[in-house]
Design a protein around this motif. Sequence first.
Motif, PDB file in Angstrom:
ATOM      1  N   ARG A   5       0.841  -1.212   0.000  1.00 19.96           N
ATOM      2  CA  ARG A   5       0.000   0.000   0.000  1.00 19.96           C
ATOM      3  C   ARG A   5       0.871   1.256   0.000  1.00 19.96           C
ATOM      4  O   ARG A   5       0.580   2.212  -0.723  1.00 19.96           O
ATOM      5  N   THR A   6       1.942   1.262   0.785  1.00 20.99           N
ATOM      6  CA  THR A   6       2.852   2.405   0.817  1.00 20.99           C
ATOM      7  C   THR A   6       3.432   2.653  -0.567  1.00 20.99           C
ATOM      8  O   THR A   6       3.434   3.782  -1.062  1.00 20.99           O
ATOM      9  N   LYS A  52      10.598  14.378   0.640  1.00 16.23           N
ATOM     10  CA  LYS A  52      11.403  13.624  -0.325  1.00 16.23           C
ATOM     11  C   LYS A  52      11.681  12.218   0.215  1.00 16.23           C
ATOM     12  O   LYS A  52      11.565  11.230  -0.520  1.00 16.23           O
ATOM     13  N   LYS A  53      12.002  12.129   1.496  1.00 15.12           N
ATOM     14  CA  LYS A  53      12.260  10.826   2.112  1.00 15.12           C
ATOM     15  C   LYS A  53      10.977  10.004   2.225  1.00 15.12           C
ATOM     16  O   LYS A  53      10.977   8.792   1.989  1.00 15.12           O
ATOM     17  N   GLU A  54       9.880  10.662   2.575  1.00 13.20           N
ATOM     18  CA  GLU A  54       8.606   9.947   2.721  1.00 13.20           C
ATOM     19  C   GLU A  54       8.126   9.355   1.400  1.00 13.20           C
ATOM     20  O   GLU A  54       7.441   8.335   1.384  1.00 13.20           O
ATOM     21  N   PRO A  62       1.333   4.374   5.366  1.00 11.90           N
ATOM     22  CA  PRO A  62       0.363   4.647   4.308  1.00 11.90           C
ATOM     23  C   PRO A  62      -0.648   5.717   4.721  1.00 11.90           C
ATOM     24  O   PRO A  62      -1.118   6.479   3.875  1.00 11.90           O
ATOM     25  N   GLU A  63      -0.961   5.794   5.998  1.00 10.32           N
ATOM     26  CA  GLU A  63      -1.931   6.790   6.463  1.00 10.32           C
ATOM     27  C   GLU A  63      -1.446   8.213   6.179  1.00 10.32           C
ATOM     28  O   GLU A  63      -2.240   9.086   5.823  1.00 10.32           O
ATOM     29  N   LEU A  64      -0.155   8.443   6.299  1.00  9.77           N
ATOM     30  CA  LEU A  64       0.407   9.755   6.010  1.00  9.77           C
ATOM     31  C   LEU A  64       0.276  10.081   4.525  1.00  9.77           C
ATOM     32  O   LEU A  64      -0.144  11.177   4.142  1.00  9.77           O
ATOM     33  N   TYR A  68      -1.864  13.040   2.531  1.00  8.69           N
ATOM     34  CA  TYR A  68      -1.356  13.924   1.481  1.00  8.69           C
ATOM     35  C   TYR A  68      -2.260  13.885   0.250  1.00  8.69           C
ATOM     36  O   TYR A  68      -2.561  14.922  -0.337  1.00  8.69           O
ATOM     37  N   LEU A  69      -2.692  12.685  -0.147  1.00  5.46           N
ATOM     38  CA  LEU A  69      -3.587  12.584  -1.301  1.00  5.46           C
ATOM     39  C   LEU A  69      -4.923  13.270  -1.038  1.00  5.46           C
ATOM     40  O   LEU A  69      -5.487  13.901  -1.934  1.00  5.46           O
ATOM     41  N   ASP A  70      -5.433  13.162   0.180  1.00  2.90           N
ATOM     42  CA  ASP A  70      -6.675  13.853   0.526  1.00  2.90           C
ATOM     43  C   ASP A  70      -6.519  15.358   0.362  1.00  2.90           C
ATOM     44  O   ASP A  70      -7.424  16.033  -0.137  1.00  2.90           O
TER      45      ASP A  70
END
Length: 119
Positions: A5-6, A52-54, A62-64, A68-70
Amino acid sequence: MGTERTLELQKAIESLIARVGWSRKALARQLHWELNDTDDDEELKRFEERLKKELTRPTTKPELLERYLDILRQLPDIEKAGLVIPQYVATKHMDPDIESVLMDISKNLSKSLKNDRQD
């Protein structure tokens, strides 16, 4: 240890910013402005490096990335571009096998919509 998922979410974000024509720094600026009330240049630079690292580490939660997508879904540049951002939210109330199938359906629909737009 990274999750599938990540990796999918990282690819979705990278694909989205490429389609809008943003760099990772431009993405970081947009997200930083949405997440913070400050315009501190040093804080923005730290956020750029962290983002950049994330976007490359398989250990990113994946929640983070979903958060971001939200945020990206709400941005005017994304809405103007008419881009479809896949969104399936797991309920945690269904059998994990069913959740997995629903996630696959969501991904396939998103791919189909993307391919239709490119034709």
